[in-house]
Design an enzyme around this catalytic site. Structure first.
Site, mmCIF file in Angstrom:
data_model
loop_
_atom_site.group_PDB
_atom_site.id
_atom_site.type_symbol
_atom_site.label_atom_id
_atom_site.label_comp_id
_atom_site.label_asym_id
_atom_site.label_seq_id
_atom_site.Cartn_x
_atom_site.Cartn_y
_atom_site.Cartn_z
ATOM 1 N N ILE A 13 0.887 -1.168 0.000
ATOM 2 C CA ILE A 13 0.000 0.000 0.000
ATOM 3 C C ILE A 13 0.921 1.213 0.000
ATOM 4 O O ILE A 13 1.021 1.956 0.978
ATOM 5 C CB ILE A 13 -0.922 -0.004 1.238
ATOM 6 C CG1 ILE A 13 -1.649 -1.341 1.388
ATOM 7 C CG2 ILE A 13 -1.944 1.124 1.159
ATOM 8 C CD1 ILE A 13 -2.505 -1.452 2.648
ATOM 9 N N ASN A 15 2.267 4.396 -2.447
ATOM 10 C CA ASN A 15 2.142 5.143 -3.696
ATOM 11 C C ASN A 15 3.504 5.638 -4.186
ATOM 12 O O ASN A 15 4.370 5.967 -3.376
ATOM 13 C CB ASN A 15 1.194 6.338 -3.498
ATOM 14 C CG ASN A 15 -0.251 5.893 -3.399
ATOM 15 O OD1 ASN A 15 -0.661 4.965 -4.088
ATOM 16 N ND2 ASN A 15 -1.018 6.539 -2.540
ATOM 17 N N ASP A 45 -10.102 0.596 -4.677
ATOM 18 C CA ASP A 45 -10.864 0.952 -5.876
ATOM 19 C C ASP A 45 -12.118 0.088 -5.991
ATOM 20 O O ASP A 45 -13.187 0.567 -6.393
ATOM 21 C CB ASP A 45 -10.000 0.772 -7.133
ATOM 22 C CG ASP A 45 -8.774 1.667 -7.118
ATOM 23 O OD1 ASP A 45 -8.863 2.785 -6.585
ATOM 24 O OD2 ASP A 45 -7.723 1.239 -7.626
ATOM 25 N N ARG A 48 -14.688 1.159 -3.245
ATOM 26 C CA ARG A 48 -15.377 2.390 -3.636
ATOM 27 C C ARG A 48 -16.390 2.144 -4.744
ATOM 28 O O ARG A 48 -17.529 2.634 -4.681
ATOM 29 C CB ARG A 48 -14.347 3.429 -4.087
ATOM 30 C CG ARG A 48 -13.545 4.030 -2.937
ATOM 31 C CD ARG A 48 -12.361 4.829 -3.434
ATOM 32 N NE ARG A 48 -11.742 5.602 -2.356
ATOM 33 C CZ ARG A 48 -10.533 6.131 -2.421
ATOM 34 N NH1 ARG A 48 -9.793 5.980 -3.514
ATOM 35 N NH2 ARG A 48 -10.048 6.817 -1.406
ATOM 36 N N HIS A 72 -3.638 1.844 -10.445
ATOM 37 C CA HIS A 72 -4.170 2.331 -9.174
ATOM 38 C C HIS A 72 -3.927 3.836 -9.029
ATOM 39 O O HIS A 72 -3.548 4.315 -7.969
ATOM 40 C CB HIS A 72 -3.505 1.567 -8.022
ATOM 41 C CG HIS A 72 -4.072 1.881 -6.662
ATOM 42 N ND1 HIS A 72 -5.415 1.766 -6.367
ATOM 43 C CD2 HIS A 72 -3.471 2.306 -5.507
ATOM 44 C CE1 HIS A 72 -5.614 2.101 -5.103
ATOM 45 N NE2 HIS A 72 -4.446 2.442 -4.559
ATOM 46 N N MET A 123 -8.885 2.778 3.508
ATOM 47 C CA MET A 123 -7.713 2.073 2.987
ATOM 48 C C MET A 123 -7.351 0.917 3.899
ATOM 49 O O MET A 123 -6.946 -0.157 3.428
ATOM 50 C CB MET A 123 -6.537 3.043 2.870
ATOM 51 C CG MET A 123 -5.298 2.452 2.196
ATOM 52 S SD MET A 123 -5.533 2.030 0.453
ATOM 53 C CE MET A 123 -5.438 0.247 0.510
#
Length: 290
Positions: A13, A15, A45, A48, A72, A123
Site C-alpha cells: 500500500i 504510492n 478501488d 469504492r 491504481h 484504505m
C-alpha cells in the site's frame, strides 16, 4: 522481507503503486526471487466502486462485484461496470460519470479533509480485505481479489491489475479482463498509455539498484508465469469454508493512520495466529501472539 522471509506475500500500500510494484518485482527477479510474491493492493478501488453502485442502484452490497483493472491512479483505474448485473439499468452517461467518480475518489477525500490527509480508515479496510483473500488462499480456500501484479510475456503490459486467485502458494491465477464495452475499450487504451510510462519509471529505478542480499541459490523459474492470462472467474463474493489458517502477519508502517486500524482488523482475522507491528520508531511482537 527478501532476506529473512522471501516466500512471504507482500501487499504493498505504497504510492505510486503503478511504479513501486514493478520496481520491487524487478529487484526480486535480480535477486533470484519470485516476483509473484509482490502484490499491489488495489482493493480500495473495488470497495469504492461497489459502494457507489450500491448508492446509485440500491442493489445489496453483497450482490455487487465490480472488477477494477489497469492500475491504481487516475485514468489507469478502470472499473468494468459492463460486467456488473446491477449496472444494467444505468445509462451510458451515468456509467461514464460513475467511472470518473471512482477515478477521482482519492482526490475527493483529500479535498474533503482540506488537504490535511487522505483516505485512512477505508484504505485500512481495503488492506484487510486484500489480506483476508491472501490468507484464505494460503489456508487452502482459493479466493479471488483484484490486485496489481506481474503479468505474462504475451500481455500488453508486464504489470496490470485484474482479478487474481490466491492459493496455498500465494498468486495461483492471474485472470484476463473479460469482455469490455465500447466505452471501456476506449478507456483501456487511455489506461495503457499512462500506465506504461508509470511502469517504465519503476523499471528504470530497478535497473539502477539491487537488493542488499545474496542471490538465491535456487532462482525462480521465469517460465512458471503463464504467457497469457486465464479466463475471468465466475463471480464469487465470499468464500464459504470453516477452515482456518495459522499464519504470522507483519504490518509495516503500523503506527500510521492506515496502519493502526489495519492492525486492529488483521488481529480479528481467524487465519492470523501472530501479528507483528513495525514502524520507524516501534516494533511490537506480542509475546502471546495476537
Amino acid at each position: 522481507c527478501a532476506k529473512y522471509c522471501p516466500n512471504a506475500i507482500l501487499g504493498l500500500i505504497v504510492n505510486p503503486v503503478n511504479s513501486v510494484v514493478p520496481a520491487m518485482c524487478e529487484l526480486y527477479k535480480k535477486a533470484g526471487l519470485d516476483p509473484r510474491k509482490i502484490c499491489g493492493v488495489t482493493s480500495l478501488d473495488i470497495v469504492r466502486a461497489r459502494k457507489f453502485i450500491h448508492e446509485a442502484t440500491g442493489a445489496p452490497m453483497e450482490t455487487i462485484d465490480v472488477p477494477v483493472v489497469g492500475g491504481h491512479a487516475g485514468a489507469t483505474i478502470l472499473p468494468l461496470f459492463s460486467q456488473v448485473p446491477a449496472c444494467k439499468g444505468m445509462s451510458a452517461a451515468e456509467l461514464e460519470a460513475m467511472d470518473k467518480h471512482v477515478q477521482d475518489a482519492g482526490t475527493d477525500v483529500v479535498n474533503a479533509k482540506g488537504g490535511k490527509g487522505s483516505a485512512t480508515l477505508s484504505m485500512a479496510y481495503a488492506g484487510a480485505k486484500f489480506g483476508n483473500a491472501v490468507l484464505c488462499g494460503l489456508a487452502g480456500i482459493e479466493t479471488t481479489e483484484c490486485a496489481y501484479v506481474t503479468r505474462g510475456a504475451q500481455e500488453e503490459l508486464p504489470y496490470m491489475a485484474s482479478k487474481v486467485t490466491f492459493g496455498i502458494g500465494g498468486v495461483k491465477d492471474v485472470h484476463g479482463f473479460g469482455p469490455l464495452s465500447d466505452y471501456e475499450k476506449e478507456r483501456m487504451a487511455e489506461c495503457l498509455k499512462q500506465l506504461k510510462d508509470e511502469i517504465d519509471a519503476g523499471l528504470s529505478y530497478a535497473a539502477q539498484n539491487e537488493l542488499s542480499i545474496e542471490k538465491a541459490t535456487n532462482p525462480w523459474d521465469a517460465s512458471s508465469i503463464p504467457a497469457k492470462p486465464s479466463a475471468p472467474p465466475q463471480p464469487k463474493l465470499a468464500p464459504s469454508s470453516k477452515k482456518t489458517g495459522n499464519f504470522k502477519v507483519c504490518v509495516c508502517g503500523g503506527a500510521g493512520g492506515i496502519g493502526q486500524p489495519l492492525c486492529l482488523l488483521m488481529a480479528q482475522n481467524p487465519h492470523v495466529s501472530e501479528l507483528c507491528v513495525f514502524d520507524l520508531t516501534l516494533a511490537m511482537v506480542p509475546a502471546e501472539g495476537v
